[in-house]
Structures are given as C-alpha cells and as structure tokens.
Design a protein around this motif. Sequence first.
Motif, short mmCIF file in Angstrom:
data_model
loop_
_atom_site.label_atom_id
_atom_site.label_comp_id
_atom_site.label_asym_id
_atom_site.label_seq_id
_atom_site.Cartn_x
_atom_site.Cartn_y
_atom_site.Cartn_z
N LEU A 81 0.83 -1.21 0.00
CA LEU A 81 0.00 0.00 0.00
C LEU A 81 0.86 1.25 0.00
CD1 LEU A 81 -2.77 -1.18 2.48
CD2 LEU A 81 -3.08 -0.64 0.06
N ALA A 122 -5.08 8.43 0.08
CA ALA A 122 -6.00 7.41 0.59
C ALA A 122 -5.26 6.08 0.79
CB ALA A 122 -7.17 7.23 -0.37
N TYR A 123 -4.30 5.79 -0.12
CA TYR A 123 -3.52 4.56 0.05
C TYR A 123 -2.63 4.64 1.29
CZ TYR A 123 -4.94 2.27 -4.24
OH TYR A 123 -5.67 1.63 -5.19
N ASN A 159 1.31 9.25 -5.74
CA ASN A 159 1.84 10.54 -5.32
C ASN A 159 2.75 11.12 -6.39
OD1 ASN A 159 1.34 12.00 -3.12
ND2 ASN A 159 3.02 11.20 -1.89
N GLN A 189 2.00 1.83 -3.42
CA GLN A 189 0.92 2.34 -4.25
C GLN A 189 0.68 3.82 -3.96
OE1 GLN A 189 -1.91 -0.74 -3.93
NE2 GLN A 189 -3.02 -0.14 -5.77
N PHE A 230 -1.43 12.20 -8.19
CA PHE A 230 -2.81 11.78 -7.97
C PHE A 230 -3.13 11.80 -6.48
CE2 PHE A 230 -2.49 8.89 -11.93
CZ PHE A 230 -2.68 9.99 -12.75
N PRO A 231 -4.20 12.51 -6.09
CA PRO A 231 -4.51 12.57 -4.66
C PRO A 231 -4.95 11.24 -4.07
CG PRO A 231 -6.10 13.82 -5.97
CD PRO A 231 -5.05 13.37 -6.91
N VAL A 232 -5.27 10.24 -4.90
CA VAL A 232 -5.66 8.94 -4.34
C VAL A 232 -4.50 8.34 -3.54
CG1 VAL A 232 -5.01 7.51 -6.33
CG2 VAL A 232 -6.86 6.78 -4.86
N GLN A 235 -4.73 4.00 4.24
CA GLN A 235 -5.05 2.58 4.37
C GLN A 235 -3.83 1.80 4.88
OE1 GLN A 235 -6.10 0.15 1.02
NE2 GLN A 235 -8.15 -0.19 1.81
#
Lengths: 427, 317
Positions: free
Chosen positions: A148, A165-166, A156, A151, A160-162, A169
């Motif tokens: 994670l 979230a990784y 990053n 990822q 990407f701002p997702v 997590q």
Amino acid sequence: MTQTIAAPATPTAVPAAAPAHRTGVRAALSRTPGKMRVAGAVAVVASLAVGFLGLRAGLAQSDALADADADTTQLVGIQDVRNDLVVADATATNAFLVGGLEPPEQRARYDEAVASAANGLAQLAGSNEADAELLGKATAGLTTYTGLVEQARANNRQGFPVGAAYLDQASSVLRTDVLPQLDELVGANSDRVDASFDSVASVPWLLALGILALAVLVVVQVWMARRTHRRLNAGLFWSTVLALAASVGGAVVLGSSAQQASDVRNGPYDETVSVSRAYSLANDAKSMESFTLIKRGSGAAYEETFVAETDEARTLLSRSTVDPGLVPLLDDWVAAHQQIRALDDGGDWDGAVALAISPDPGAPNDVFETFSAAASSSLEASSAQTHDALSGSGGSAVLVGWLMLVAGLLAAVLSWRGISTRVEEYR
Amino acid sequence: MTTARTTRTLRRGAVLASLLLLAGCAGAPAATPAAAPQEAAAPAAALPAATDCDDATTSYAPDGGATPTVDAIRARGSLIVGVSADTLLMGARNPLSGQIEGFDIDVLHQISTAIFGSPDHLQFRVITSAQRLDVLENGEVDLVARTFTMNCERWDTIAFSAEYLHAGQKVLVTRDSTATSIEDLGGQRVCAPDGTTTLTRLQETYPDVTAVSAPTHTGCLVLFQQGKVDAITGDDTILAGFAAQDPYAKVVGDAFSDEPYGIGVNKDQVDLVRFVNGVLDRMKADGTWAATYDRWLGALGPAPVPPTSVYGRVEAP
C-alpha cells in the motif's frame, strides 16, 4: 548395596517359609546390628538426597536462566521489529508531507526500517515456535502494508490525490493487522520472561529440602551415640559436615545467581523493556504529528493520540532504571512539536508543514533524531547487559549442581563406612 | 413517511430527467440541465431531485447592505473554509506542490479576493463529506465548498449560496464493463461516500445494488482499484477526477440526478451568504466562471452556461 550387606544378617529368616519371613525381619531388626544397618541405609539415602537435590537445583537454575535469557532476547527482538515498523511508518507519513518527490535519505530510512523489520520477523519466527503463528500474521500484514505504501508513492509521484488514501489505508493496516499481533506477542513473551525469572528465584529454595536430609543425619548420629556410648562416629560426622557444607555452598552460589538475575530483572531488563516501549510510542506519536498535518484542520484526534502517547513514553522513561538523560530529550522533541502545533493552530498550515519536514539542525525532525539515537543506544546497551548477565551465570549453577552431587556421593560413602565400622564390632 | 415521499419524488425526478434527455438534448448531458431550466420552467421546478420541496436552489439576493460577518472575517485576517483535499479537479492536494487546488478552491480564492483584495487569505480545513453540516453548525468554518449539493433537508440546518455548479450523478465502472447505467449494476457492489445524497439515493432508489460506503470519495477509488467494489457512483464532477487518475476506469451513462452545488454557510450568517452570492454573480457574468470551468472541468466538455442564481428566499424571523 544395602541389601547385599544386609543379607548375611538374616540368613535364618530367608530360607524360612513366607509366614516366618516377617518374624525373621522383625527378629533381625530387634537386634542392634540390624538396627544399625537400617540407620546406615537411612544415612546413605539422606546423603545421596543432598547430592541429587543439588544437581537438580543446579540444572534447574541453569535452565531457568537460559529460558530467561532466551525469552528476554525474543521479547526485545519483537519490540525491535515493532520499533522498526513505527519508524518506517513515521518516515513514510513525514515524507508524504514533503510531497511527491520525497527526500532520498527519508526513502533510505524507510527502506532500511522495513528490511530490518522483515529480517527480524523471520528470525523471531525461527527462534520460538510458540510465536510463529502470530508472527506469520504480522508478516502477512507487513507485506500488505509495504504494498500500500508503494501504491501511495506511485500515485503521489503522478500527482494523484488517491495516493493519500492509500497511505491512510497502509497506516490503518499497520495498526490493525501488524502492531496488535506484535503487542500480543510482547505480552506473551513478557509473561514468559516473568515466569522464568520467578523460577530462577525459587530454585534455591529446593535446597531447603537438604535441611531435612541433614536433620536425618543428625538424628542417626544421636541414636548411634546413645546405642554405642561413643560421642562421635567419624564417618557420620564428616558425612554430615560435607552435606552441610555442600548445601550451604550450593545455596550461596545459586542464591547469588538468583539475586543477580533479580538485579537484571529490576535493572537492565526493566530498562530495556521501558525504553523500547517508550521509543515505540514516540515513533507512533511522530506518525500522529504528520497525520495531524495531513488531515489539515481535522486532525484533532491524532493530536490527542500524540499527547497520550508522549505522556506514556515520559512515564516509562521516568522509571528509576532508565537513563535519566532520556526524559529531557523527549521533552525537547515534544516542545519542538508544540511549535508545529502553534503554527498550524494559528492558521499557518504551510509554515507548520515547512517546520515539520525541515531537515535543519534544531528543527523538530532533528530534535526527534537526537532523542531517537539516544534511546536506541541506551536500548542496545541495556539489552546487551541483560543478555550478558543472564547467559553468564548459568554455567556456575551447573557446576555447583555437579559438585553437590559429588559431595552427596562422598557423604554417602562416609556414612556407610562409619556405620559399618560399628556393625563390625558386633561380629 | 418522509423516506417514501422522497423516494417517489426521486423516481419522478429521474424519469423527468431521462425524458428531457430523450427529448433531444443528447449532445452534452452534463451541460443540459443547467441550460434547461431557463427555457422550460415547469420541468425545472421538478428537477432538484434530491428534495421534497421546490426552492432548494433559492438563496438570498445580494443587497449591498451591512455585512457584520464579513467585517469580522476581514478583521480576523483569514477566511476559514472547509474543503476536500482528495477530490481531484474540485478540491485536491497536489502532491507535487502541496497546495490544495480545484474548481471549488478557485471559487474560494475569488471570495478571498473580494474580502481581502488577495486570493490567499484562506485557512483550509480539510473535512470529509459527512462533516460538512457539523462544521458549519458548530461555527468551526465560515464556508464549506466541497461538492455540496443543495437540498431542502440541508437548508433546515444551514444556508447555501446560489447554485454555482450543476453536477449530476453517474457511475464509474471498469474499462471492460458492459454496464451503461446504474440499472445494469444489479447485484454488484457499488461504492459511495458516507453522508452524501449519493449514498442515500443509492440505498433508497436502487435496492438491487449492494451499496458499499467509504469515508471519502477517494476511499471508494481505493476500494475500486483493489477490486473490493465493482463500481463507484458519484457526481460527474468527482468521477471525472477519478477517471483522470485511473486509465482503467470509465464513466458511463447519463446523469440520473441533478446535483446543484452551493457554498455552505452557517444558517445565521445571511449577510455572508449575500456577500458570497455577489461574488458568484460577478464570476458568472465576467467570464471568470467559464475560465475556471475550462481549467478544471474541461474533460466534461466545453464550459456550459453558468447556473442561473435563483433568489427570493426570505430570512427566517
């Protein structure tokens, strides 16, 4: 031995029929030489008992010390892995604040911590089978965690701002699938360590049973003195002296090794466990500092955790066994952290982040590093001290055990010879 | 009872919306609802699908009167705003610069300029969708600009500016999926964030679909990329940001709801609402709105006509 010598005493009784046997034995015992032979047998058994008790106690002491050593090593090893993991997480979250292009030295620190944790987990699983299952779970969790984080990093890197979230997590996987397993193992191992230390302390009491044997020897002598009207039986006397000397000597040596173990338990072992836990808490708090900033205004819960964790760390470091130099270093860092909070709470988030990631001397990261290095070296020293003390005294316990056995055998021979001389006089 | 009525209204709204689309506005679906209300008053009244009233988009007109709240903010030196830091295109932290940016954020910069003469007097507070109402009610922030759908239920506890962006709910599926709308996703796991109109609608209107919730929209994207959900539903504005982050995702179908976005304000700070509306009206009129749309939401098509501000709400005594 007793039987072969006792046999000639009952020649009339043995050929007789079974019902007569009892009368025969009783008859033999009613005569003085028979009684003396029984007394001799009792004295021999008592002497041998001292010897075997000594051997048993020496070996048990040595085993208990070896267990205490192995269990403390395992415990310290698990705490080391836990520390590696929180260091990795604190580094990853702090690097995340920096942005997509993380500083190479932080990346290296993360890689090093993860590699060290993975190594540690494999070694720990090999060194104690009882822990293997939970360690397996922790290893699986670590694999997920690093996946994670990578990822998060890849996203990053692409802006990407997702990625955030990784990272979120990853941290929650670490805190639900890895650290609790390790904490459970720390609990189990510290119970084991306590049990080993307890048995190190209780083994010398085994020798108290030797007092019974000595009492028996004394009673036999008193009886002999009355029966033979001679004050001293040389054999029995020296046998008693030898058994007494062996018991006292054994008790002193084993007692002192138990004392030494107890000093380790209340000294360097206590220090190791306290500093290790405090170090772990401080690193976790460091992650919380970063998360408070990452959450930008919604991180109050993280700051609360930070305060609770640093308070607990301070309590642990304030223990009398711990190097008093560590608390001020922790306080320095907490003060540096408060500067970050002051900036963020005052609305200057950018300033707070800049301070939180600054590599400059005197900046929070540097102050934390100072504390971290001091705690690590204190930890290394105290765990080496614990190991040395515990692994050193096991050998002397074994030696004492064998010496006591030899003394017991000698005492048995002396007792028998002392009695035999008297029995001869009745021929 | 309320639930049943809402559901009925929702269904009627969805039917109306699809009829409208069938009627010939097939070109740019995302843009049509914004333009439609001006031409056809009757369907427009039924369009705010997430509501059981007809004035969800009606706000307080700018009046140039006294602005005590704005004065207090100016005196404080910063405008405290609740935003998203992970909704790409609308409000997201750029990992490379560390700055939060997007359509919502640019609107806030405009408001900052109007108050302070400089766009950067913003103090960001990153919040989740579920926190939006609470932070306003508790006075923790001045404004919330976070893909905030205006509806009557929310008007009960907070106030909204005039509508500044018109979004619609769609679904995002994997690239090889054959689904073309939410109706094709029966029995599949579809993700929506907690505390949103999207999740409520998903649970109430599409019971065949297994609704999965996550704390944030981006949390849904993580679940989607990990194969833990089959699709994500959300506003087209948000899904466009996801598709931009994941080449294996695509947004399908037509919008099956209308999501008028407003800026959330504390219910009692009507003067601030009026002030913000003044800024929004200027943006819509002078082309700033269109330029901002093109900058962030160009992927959805060319900038449509900005949503018309609807005024006439009367202050509660």
